[in-house]
Design an enzyme around this catalytic site. Structure first.
Site, PDB file in Angstrom:
ATOM      1  N   ASP A   1      -1.475  -4.147  10.469  1.00  0.00           N
ATOM      2  CA  ASP A   1      -0.167  -4.370   9.858  1.00  0.00           C
ATOM      3  C   ASP A   1       0.226  -5.839   9.920  1.00  0.00           C
ATOM      4  O   ASP A   1       1.043  -6.291   9.130  1.00  0.00           O
ATOM      5  CB  ASP A   1       0.888  -3.512  10.556  1.00  0.00           C
ATOM      6  CG  ASP A   1       0.781  -2.055  10.154  1.00  0.00           C
ATOM      7  OD1 ASP A   1       1.533  -1.638   9.263  1.00  0.00           O
ATOM      8  OD2 ASP A   1      -0.071  -1.340  10.710  1.00  0.00           O
ATOM      9  N   ARG A   2      -0.346  -6.560  10.856  1.00  0.00           N
ATOM     10  CA  ARG A   2      -0.124  -8.007  10.934  1.00  0.00           C
ATOM     11  C   ARG A   2      -1.222  -8.617  11.797  1.00  0.00           C
ATOM     12  O   ARG A   2      -1.452  -8.188  12.925  1.00  0.00           O
ATOM     13  CB  ARG A   2       1.247  -8.329  11.524  1.00  0.00           C
ATOM     14  CG  ARG A   2       1.610  -9.820  11.490  1.00  0.00           C
ATOM     15  CD  ARG A   2       2.959 -10.089  12.150  1.00  0.00           C
ATOM     16  NE  ARG A   2       4.066  -9.443  11.469  1.00  0.00           N
ATOM     17  CZ  ARG A   2       4.986 -10.074  10.743  1.00  0.00           C
ATOM     18  NH1 ARG A   2       4.908 -11.383  10.587  1.00  0.00           N
ATOM     19  NH2 ARG A   2       5.978  -9.402  10.184  1.00  0.00           N
TER      20      ARG A   2
END
Length: 406
Positions: free
Chosen positions: A277-278
């Site tokens: 997600d990051r």
């Protein structure tokens, strides 16, 4: 809301009518229904409730929601009074739906920058505003789909080269967590996209020296994306798989490493592949809670294994997931989800006669204190490879560091 047969198409954007429908992933695998998204507010609610999830998918839905929001506003409002400042405020609000996933933020901020390059905040939203947002969003979708197939091919290349370097032969298995396939992206997927590509192109029947025999999706508590969504995709594709609890990973690896059967397979786990997600500048990676745990399990087994028997821990994500503004994982904001996601289970009641309506069942002591982070951060030290759409997979240098800017 519409219903139809089993599908892997999570996002439907009609380029002619400028309409957006998303697959309600809370209903899978027992029902297939689409929800109409007509505004930024609709998208915010769908993303917040996780009716759509997966970092690339929520970015695409977020961008397309701005498109349909502007389009509907221009079409339905005779007296144009909405300003660019109003639109920018709505875009900032949309970002707050899921703060950890950088893709949504990046897409929204890109759109804001494009708009503010052409307009002042006190100017009115007009057709040119729509054209800017539309062109960006369509390109975002098309690029994501193209990049996912590149991620699949690049992951395949890394896996083949790894197995060759280990002189490995025979069948092998892969563990994955959460859902990183077509349902989490524009199509094909990231981590699950690699699995799709590997299963298709490394075949025993084709005379390969090694081949993917089995996939073990972790259920991914507390929201069960692995159990509900990844099993759905693997079943759809006909990829042999066995669902396991998150807490079974160590036992699974140990059992298979001793050539003992898990159901019908003895193929050892050679890779653990997760999405992201990051990813920050040094390679630290935020992903679904439980990913960090899998990396430590792989590290434990690797510390006791011969080099040719090690397990590679792979992160797969498009470059849009990389956050170069954040240096290390300590700077990542971790979203905390509602306590009832951990203390209750939601799902349809199953009977001999079919599926009844969804019900909520309590599974914990009422009022118990709950900590429910949606994500954890895997340190780059525990990641062997980061696969993006770039031709060469990112591996660490002799100092143990990733250089993601190359």
């Amino acid at each position: 809301m519409s219903s139809e047969a089993k599908t892997l198409q999570a996002i439907k954007f009609d380029r002619e009518t400028k309409t957006l429908d998303i697959l309600d992933q809370l209903l899978i695998p027992y029902a297939t229904e689409y929800i109409s998204i007509k505004s930024i507010e609709d998208a915010y609610q769908a993303i917040k409730l996780m009716q759509v999830r997966g970092a690339p998918a929520i970015a695409i839905v977020g961008a397309f929601s701005i498109v349909v929001d502007v389009y509907n506003n221009l079409k339905e409002t005779k007296e144009k009074s909405r300003t660019i400042g109003d639109l920018v405020e709505s875009i900032h609000y949309l970002i707050t739906a899921r703060p950890t996933a950088v893709n949504l933020s990046n897409a929204c901020l890109d759109i804001e920058k494009l708009i503010l390059t052409e307009f002042k905040k006190d100017e009115l939203v007009n057709q040119h505003t729509f054209d800017i947002v539309y062109q960006y969003s369509v390109a975002l979708y098309d690029d994501d789909l193209d990049n996912n197939f590149k991620i699949g091919d690049n992951g395949l290349h890394y896996i083949v080269e790894t197995l060759k370097s280990q002189s490995f032969t025979g069948p092998f298995s892969i563990i994955t967590i959460c859902n990183t396939g077509s349902l989490a992206t524009s199509g094909h997927g990231t981590a699950l996209g690699i699995i799709r590509t590997v299963f298709k192109k490394l075949s025993k029947d084709a005379g390969e020296k090694f081949w993917l025999e089995h996939v073990y999706p972790c259920e991914t508590r507390p929201y069960n994306q692995g159990a509900r969504l990844t099993t759905y995709e693997l079943n759809y594709e006909g990829i042999p798989s066995t669902l396991v609890c998150d807490s079974m990973a160590s036992s699974l690896i140990a059992t298979l490493s001793k050539q003992r059967k898990v159901k019908s397979s003895t193929a050892p786990v050679k890779f653990i592949i997760a999405g992201a997600d990051r990813i920050v500048e040094n390679g630290d990676t935020a992903n679904k809670i439980g990913t960090f745990q899998l990396s430590t399990i792989a590290d434990y087994f690797n510390s006791r294994a011969e080099k040719e028997n090690t397990i590679k821990f792979i992160i797969a994500a498009p470059r849009t997931t990389i956050d170069f503004k954040t240096k290390t994982g300590d700077g990542i904001i971790i979203e905390e989800r509602p306590s009832q996601e951990l203390t209750t289970l939601n799902g349809p009641v199953l009977t001999n006669n079919g599926v009844l309506e969804k019900q909520t069942v309590g599974i914990a002591t009422p009022g118990i204190d709950v900590w429910n982070p949606a994500f954890d951060v895997t340190p780059h030290e525990l990641i062997d490879c980061i696969v993006t759409e770039d031709t060469n997979a990112f591996v660490k240098n002799s100092e143990g560091d990733f250089n993601l800017k190359v």
